[in-house]
Design an enzyme around this catalytic site. Structure first.
Site, PDB file in Angstrom:
ATOM      1  N   PRO A 195       0.899  -1.225   0.302  1.00 54.49           N
ATOM      2  CG  PRO A 195      -0.767  -1.358   1.782  1.00 54.49           C
ATOM      3  CD  PRO A 195       0.584  -1.895   1.391  1.00 54.49           C
ATOM      4  CD  GLU A 196       3.473   3.211  -3.906  1.00 52.69           C
ATOM      5  OE1 GLU A 196       3.578   4.337  -4.575  1.00 52.69           O
ATOM      6  OE2 GLU A 196       3.934   2.353  -4.504  1.00 52.69           O
ATOM      7  CE  LYS A 239       4.796   4.532   1.409  1.00 51.05           C
ATOM      8  NZ  LYS A 239       6.326   3.743   1.328  1.00 51.05           N
ATOM      9  CB  CYS A 253      11.640   4.877 -20.700  1.00 48.58           C
ATOM     10  SG  CYS A 253      12.204   5.212 -22.519  1.00 48.58           S
TER      11      CYS A 253
HETATM   12 ZN   LIG Z   1      10.477   6.098 -23.817  1.00 45.97          ZN
END
Ligand SMILES: [Zn+2]
Length: 257
Positions: free
Chosen positions: A2-3, A54, A252
């Protein structure tokens, strides 16, 4: 795990079920039997239910507060009277009943009754940074805390540290860095205030919406998407453990420089 958004949503549901309502019974698991909560809380109403990161605080009449932290495996359930519970009754630590609801904490390492004043000075709560889901997020205090942190620390790791700000867990950390175009490995000394704030601005509304919708997260950009194509550029998402706790970070490599 849980956040903050999950706890924020749980606090809202518990608040609606308990504040101003007559408590008909309180039951605890035998592990809490010596604490005698049913006797100590008997006849008291619930004044307020607060989330702080939290942590969840249920404040009863007369200076008593239940403090809970679920960590990896705890869960709060709020069930209309007569509705079956979603988890095993063996892991029920606490049930608070009204005429209309059962409010149940399943598992979790922290569940304790303390005075209000102790809840304000308790180090685990007092040392928390500003709450990302507070009505007004305290940006100056967040930036001050960030600048006191180790300048060589990666921004991804720093966003997880509840002393810098509270409520962000591993999922929202990864999503925040992606949405702000920040390499989670970039050291704090090379992250501007504006960049740090843009990570917060990107996920705060998503977390609020997730909390109000019960904590369900759709359309993750990078979290738990190792090797899958980036939704923006198609590059494969990478993953690696980060920080002292070696929490997995997803990013990414093309979008996050
Ligand atoms: Zn990307």
């Amino acid at each position: 795990m849980p956040e903050g958004d999950t706890i924020y949503g749980a606090a809202e549901r518990i608040r609606n079920a308990l504040v101003g309502k007559e408590i008909s019974s309180i039951e605890t698991h035998e592990r809490f039997a010596r604490d005698r909560w049913p006797e100590r809380l008997s006849g008291r109403g619930v004044r307020a239910v607060e989330s702080k990161g939290k942590h969840l605080l249920i404040r009863f009449d007369g200076d008593l507060t239940l403090h809970s932290h679920l960590r990896m495996n705890g869960w709060w359930g709020v069930y209309p009277r007569g509705r079956p519970w979603s988890k095993s009754p063996r892991r029920v630590w606490l049930v608070i009943r009204t005429a209309d609801h059962d409010v149940v904490q399943f598992g979790g390492p922290v569940l304790e009754l303390m005075t209000d004043s102790r809840s304000r000075i308790d180090r685990r709560i007092a040392q928390l940074g500003p709450d990302i889901l507070a009505d007004e997020f305290d940006e100056p205090r967040f930036l001050a805390r960030l600048r006191e942190d180790d300048p060589t620390r990666g921004i991804g790791d720093a966003l997880l540290d509840q002393r810098n700000l509270c409520g962000i867990g591993n999922l929202w950390k990864a999503e925040a860095c992606f949405l702000a175009g920040l390499d989670p490995w970039r050291p704090l000394s090379e992250v501007t205030d504006q960049e740090a704030l843009s990570a917060i601005h990107a996920v705060r509304p998503l977390m609020l919406r997730s909390g109000q919708g019960g904590g369900h997260v759709r359309d993750r950009m990078v979290f738990d998407r190792t090797g899958e194509p980036c939704r923006r550029c198609g590059t494969k998402i990478r993953a690696r453990g980060q920080g002292d706790d070696n929490r997995m970070t997803y990013w990414c490599p093309a979008c996050q420089a």
